[in-house]
Design a protein around this motif. Sequence first.
Motif, PDB file in Angstrom:
ATOM      1  N   ILE A  15       0.831  -1.205   0.000  1.00 53.40           N
ATOM      2  CA  ILE A  15       0.000   0.000   0.000  1.00 53.40           C
ATOM      3  C   ILE A  15       0.868   1.257   0.000  1.00 53.40           C
ATOM      4  N   GLU A  16       1.980   1.226   0.733  1.00 54.47           N
ATOM      5  CA  GLU A  16       2.877   2.393   0.752  1.00 54.47           C
ATOM      6  C   GLU A  16       3.352   2.729  -0.662  1.00 54.47           C
ATOM      7  N   GLU A  17       3.708   1.706  -1.424  1.00 53.07           N
ATOM      8  CA  GLU A  17       4.180   1.897  -2.800  1.00 53.07           C
ATOM      9  C   GLU A  17       3.062   2.463  -3.689  1.00 53.07           C
ATOM     10  N   ILE A  18       1.845   1.963  -3.490  1.00 57.42           N
ATOM     11  CA  ILE A  18       0.701   2.455  -4.267  1.00 57.42           C
ATOM     12  C   ILE A  18       0.465   3.933  -3.973  1.00 57.42           C
ATOM     13  N   LEU A  19       0.490   4.298  -2.673  1.00 54.86           N
ATOM     14  CA  LEU A  19       0.250   5.696  -2.306  1.00 54.86           C
ATOM     15  C   LEU A  19       1.328   6.607  -2.884  1.00 54.86           C
ATOM     16  N   LEU A  20       2.593   6.180  -2.786  1.00 56.16           N
ATOM     17  CA  LEU A  20       3.679   7.000  -3.344  1.00 56.16           C
ATOM     18  C   LEU A  20       3.506   7.160  -4.850  1.00 56.16           C
ATOM     19  N   GLY A  21       3.076   6.093  -5.535  1.00 57.21           N
ATOM     20  CA  GLY A  21       2.844   6.152  -6.978  1.00 57.21           C
ATOM     21  C   GLY A  21       1.727   7.112  -7.356  1.00 57.21           C
ATOM     22  N   VAL A  38      -4.918  -1.299   8.544  1.00 59.44           N
ATOM     23  CA  VAL A  38      -3.693  -2.058   8.274  1.00 59.44           C
ATOM     24  C   VAL A  38      -2.522  -1.086   8.142  1.00 59.44           C
ATOM     25  N   PRO A  39      -1.281  -1.585   8.396  1.00 58.85           N
ATOM     26  CA  PRO A  39      -0.099  -0.739   8.157  1.00 58.85           C
ATOM     27  C   PRO A  39       0.164  -0.638   6.660  1.00 58.85           C
ATOM     28  N   GLU A  40       0.962   0.370   6.276  1.00 58.06           N
ATOM     29  CA  GLU A  40       1.216   0.629   4.858  1.00 58.06           C
ATOM     30  C   GLU A  40       2.032  -0.463   4.175  1.00 58.06           C
ATOM     31  N   ASP A  41       2.713  -1.339   4.951  1.00 61.74           N
ATOM     32  CA  ASP A  41       3.542  -2.363   4.314  1.00 61.74           C
ATOM     33  C   ASP A  41       2.738  -3.587   3.877  1.00 61.74           C
ATOM     34  N   VAL A  42       1.429  -3.602   4.164  1.00 60.91           N
ATOM     35  CA  VAL A  42       0.551  -4.681   3.705  1.00 60.91           C
ATOM     36  C   VAL A  42       0.273  -4.475   2.219  1.00 60.91           C
ATOM     37  N   SER A  43       0.211  -5.569   1.457  1.00 58.97           N
ATOM     38  CA  SER A  43      -0.059  -5.470   0.024  1.00 58.97           C
ATOM     39  C   SER A  43      -1.558  -5.395  -0.249  1.00 58.97           C
ATOM     40  N   ALA A  44      -1.893  -4.773  -1.385  1.00 59.00           N
ATOM     41  CA  ALA A  44      -3.274  -4.681  -1.843  1.00 59.00           C
ATOM     42  C   ALA A  44      -3.303  -4.964  -3.334  1.00 59.00           C
ATOM     43  N   GLY A  45      -4.410  -5.536  -3.798  1.00 59.04           N
ATOM     44  CA  GLY A  45      -4.567  -5.842  -5.214  1.00 59.04           C
ATOM     45  C   GLY A  45      -5.908  -5.370  -5.726  1.00 59.04           C
ATOM     46  N   GLU A  46      -6.234  -5.797  -6.946  1.00 59.81           N
ATOM     47  CA  GLU A  46      -7.420  -5.296  -7.621  1.00 59.81           C
ATOM     48  C   GLU A  46      -8.722  -5.711  -6.941  1.00 59.81           C
ATOM     49  N   ASP A  47      -8.749  -6.780  -6.129  1.00 60.61           N
ATOM     50  CA  ASP A  47      -9.973  -7.216  -5.461  1.00 60.61           C
ATOM     51  C   ASP A  47     -10.166  -6.591  -4.087  1.00 60.61           C
ATOM     52  N   ASP A  48      -9.202  -5.805  -3.629  1.00 58.62           N
ATOM     53  CA  ASP A  48      -9.283  -5.198  -2.301  1.00 58.62           C
ATOM     54  C   ASP A  48      -9.884  -3.796  -2.369  1.00 58.62           C
ATOM     55  N   GLU A  49     -10.656  -3.464  -1.320  1.00 60.28           N
ATOM     56  CA  GLU A  49     -11.189  -2.114  -1.197  1.00 60.28           C
ATOM     57  C   GLU A  49     -10.344  -1.380  -0.167  1.00 60.28           C
ATOM     58  N   ILE A  50      -9.740  -0.296  -0.572  1.00 63.29           N
ATOM     59  CA  ILE A  50      -8.880   0.506   0.290  1.00 63.29           C
ATOM     60  C   ILE A  50      -9.533   1.863   0.514  1.00 63.29           C
ATOM     61  N   LYS A  51      -9.634   2.248   1.763  1.00 65.84           N
ATOM     62  CA  LYS A  51     -10.122   3.587   2.106  1.00 65.84           C
ATOM     63  C   LYS A  51      -9.007   4.311   2.826  1.00 65.84           C
ATOM     64  N   LEU A  52      -8.853   5.581   2.544  1.00 67.83           N
ATOM     65  CA  LEU A  52      -7.836   6.420   3.169  1.00 67.83           C
ATOM     66  C   LEU A  52      -8.509   7.416   4.077  1.00 67.83           C
ATOM     67  N   ILE A  53      -8.058   7.459   5.321  1.00 62.60           N
ATOM     68  CA  ILE A  53      -8.565   8.443   6.277  1.00 62.60           C
ATOM     69  C   ILE A  53      -7.440   9.430   6.522  1.00 62.60           C
TER      70      ILE A  53
END
Length: 59
Positions: A15-21, A38-53
Amino acid sequence: MPDKSIKNISSSAPIEEILLGLGLNPASFIVVKNGSVVPEDVSAGEDDEIKLITISHGG
């Protein structure tokens, strides 16, 4: 996204890499993946829903 827009991710990455990108500072957000914080070092893919607060600082 902080501006309420939605971005689709085509591959898995930390997730950290995605946010930086996306030009976002990972330290400025609490990340919620599929309903759990979750912490930023957890991975996320196309099936995951990510919300940013956004973390706000005040004095």
